[in-house]
Scaffold this motif. Structure first.
Motif, PDB file in Angstrom:
ATOM      1  N   ALA A 113      -5.719  11.444  -8.326  1.00 46.62           N
ATOM      2  CA  ALA A 113      -4.951  10.055  -7.617  1.00 46.62           C
ATOM      3  C   ALA A 113      -4.842   9.418  -8.897  1.00 46.62           C
ATOM      4  CB  ALA A 113      -5.636   9.668  -7.025  1.00 46.62           C
ATOM      5  N   GLN A 114      -4.458   9.380  -9.858  1.00 47.61           N
ATOM      6  CA  GLN A 114      -3.806   8.303 -11.070  1.00 47.61           C
ATOM      7  C   GLN A 114      -2.568   7.603 -11.133  1.00 47.61           C
ATOM      8  OE1 GLN A 114      -2.125  11.244 -13.796  1.00 47.61           O
ATOM      9  NE2 GLN A 114      -4.556  12.582 -13.929  1.00 47.61           N
ATOM     10  N   PRO A 115      -2.916   6.382 -11.553  1.00 44.43           N
ATOM     11  CA  PRO A 115      -2.062   5.385 -11.401  1.00 44.43           C
ATOM     12  C   PRO A 115      -0.447   5.584 -12.066  1.00 44.43           C
ATOM     13  CG  PRO A 115      -3.230   4.310 -12.871  1.00 44.43           C
ATOM     14  CD  PRO A 115      -4.255   5.979 -12.286  1.00 44.43           C
ATOM     15  N   ARG A 116       1.104   5.326 -11.305  1.00 47.10           N
ATOM     16  CA  ARG A 116       1.858   5.907 -11.538  1.00 47.10           C
ATOM     17  C   ARG A 116       2.379   4.717 -12.354  1.00 47.10           C
ATOM     18  NH1 ARG A 116       0.779   6.699  -6.338  1.00 47.10           N
ATOM     19  NH2 ARG A 116       0.696   8.384  -6.657  1.00 47.10           N
ATOM     20  N   HIS A 118       0.772  -1.316   0.513  1.00 51.17           N
ATOM     21  CA  HIS A 118      -0.087   0.027  -0.162  1.00 51.17           C
ATOM     22  C   HIS A 118       1.316   1.228   0.132  1.00 51.17           C
ATOM     23  CE1 HIS A 118      -3.513   2.371   0.873  1.00 51.17           C
ATOM     24  NE2 HIS A 118      -3.239   3.010   1.708  1.00 51.17           N
ATOM     25  N   LEU A 142      -0.339   9.525   4.071  1.00 51.43           N
ATOM     26  CA  LEU A 142      -0.374   8.233   4.963  1.00 51.43           C
ATOM     27  C   LEU A 142      -0.087   8.455   6.474  1.00 51.43           C
ATOM     28  CD1 LEU A 142       1.198   5.638   2.120  1.00 51.43           C
ATOM     29  CD2 LEU A 142      -1.050   6.351   2.724  1.00 51.43           C
ATOM     30  N   ARG A 176       9.458   7.104  -1.008  1.00 55.34           N
ATOM     31  CA  ARG A 176       9.177   8.860  -1.230  1.00 55.34           C
ATOM     32  C   ARG A 176      10.682   9.502  -2.323  1.00 55.34           C
ATOM     33  NH1 ARG A 176       5.246  10.961   2.769  1.00 55.34           N
ATOM     34  NH2 ARG A 176       3.189  10.782   2.397  1.00 55.34           N
ATOM     35  N   GLU A 181       0.343   9.738  -1.406  1.00 55.11           N
ATOM     36  CA  GLU A 181      -1.071  10.179  -0.753  1.00 55.11           C
ATOM     37  C   GLU A 181      -0.435  10.649   0.668  1.00 55.11           C
ATOM     38  OE1 GLU A 181      -4.021   7.287  -1.505  1.00 55.11           O
ATOM     39  OE2 GLU A 181      -3.236   7.195  -3.632  1.00 55.11           O
ATOM     40  N   ARG A 238       2.240   1.718  -3.619  1.00 52.57           N
ATOM     41  CA  ARG A 238       1.922   1.901  -4.112  1.00 52.57           C
ATOM     42  C   ARG A 238       0.751   4.081  -4.098  1.00 52.57           C
ATOM     43  NH1 ARG A 238      -0.478  -2.722  -3.551  1.00 52.57           N
ATOM     44  NH2 ARG A 238      -2.692  -2.116  -2.557  1.00 52.57           N
ATOM     45  N   HIS A 239       0.770   4.285  -2.712  1.00 55.19           N
ATOM     46  CA  HIS A 239       0.300   5.336  -2.908  1.00 55.19           C
ATOM     47  C   HIS A 239       0.853   5.733  -1.965  1.00 55.19           C
ATOM     48  CE1 HIS A 239      -3.951   3.508  -3.957  1.00 55.19           C
ATOM     49  NE2 HIS A 239      -3.352   2.992  -3.078  1.00 55.19           N
ATOM     50  N   ASP A 261       1.141  12.897 -10.903  1.00 52.84           N
ATOM     51  CA  ASP A 261       0.058  13.504 -10.008  1.00 52.84           C
ATOM     52  C   ASP A 261       1.098  14.223 -10.400  1.00 52.84           C
ATOM     53  OD1 ASP A 261      -0.757  10.895 -10.985  1.00 52.84           O
ATOM     54  OD2 ASP A 261      -0.629  10.572  -9.129  1.00 52.84           O
ATOM     55  N   GLY A 318       4.673  13.644  -2.254  1.00 48.44           N
ATOM     56  CA  GLY A 318       3.987  13.135  -0.883  1.00 48.44           C
ATOM     57  C   GLY A 318       4.653  14.276   0.033  1.00 48.44           C
TER      58      GLY A 318
END
Length: 158
Positions: A142-145, A23, A32, A68, A30, A26-27, A137, A91
């Motif tokens: 939120a788009q696939p990278r 997670h 977190l 990151r 964002e 993938r994110h 992004d 992020g």
């Protein structure tokens, strides 16, 4: 010395911890926090942090920060983006925090790192193209990278 052997993460928890680590992967761009990641793993926050550290050798937040910074290195090598654009794309909310963490982990500032790779003549994909194609992004989307270096290898002539 306490005389106790280091704790070992039970194998039954590893799939849950991997789910949280995946997670993060993938994110990463964002917001977190430990509570959200613990929820993904289905564990209490304190138990999650302890077990994640045992399984992967670092806390979840250190892992997130490292991911990151790795992504930032990728973008600084191949993309024609400002350091501020890279900072927000991976992020970080603060340019100062990004720069200090980057320097701490990489050994040089983001600007020096980007300039070093630019001097080597590597491909630089225009930033507008990366934003348009969803490789990077815009903040708040939120788009696939896709990996910028993989994308650059497919789109830049040798």
């Amino acid at each position: 010395m306490s005389g106790r052997a280091p704790a070992r993460t039970p194998s039954t928890l590893l799939p849950h911890l991997r789910r949280a680590r995946d997670h993060i992967d993938r994110h990463f761009a964002e917001p977190l926090d430990v509570d959200a990641l613990a929820a993904v793993a289905g564990l209490s926050p304190s138990h999650f942090v302890r077990r994640f550290g045992e399984a992967f050798g670092e806390t979840p937040i250190r892992y997130l920060t490292r991911r990151r910074i790795e992504r930032a290195q990728d973008l600084l090598r191949v993309a024609n983006l400002t350091v501020t654009e890279v900072c927000t794309a991976v992020g970080f909310a603060s340019l100062g925090s990004f720069s200090s963490r980057f320097s701490e982990l990489v050994g040089q500032s983001p600007t020096a790192y980007r300039d070093h790779w630019a001097a080597r003549g590597g491909p630089h994909v225009p930033g507008c193209y990366l934003f348009m194609r969803g490789v990077v992004d815009l903040p708040g989307t939120a788009q696939p990278r896709r990996s910028a270096s993989d994308h650059a290898a497919r789109t830049v002539e040798p």
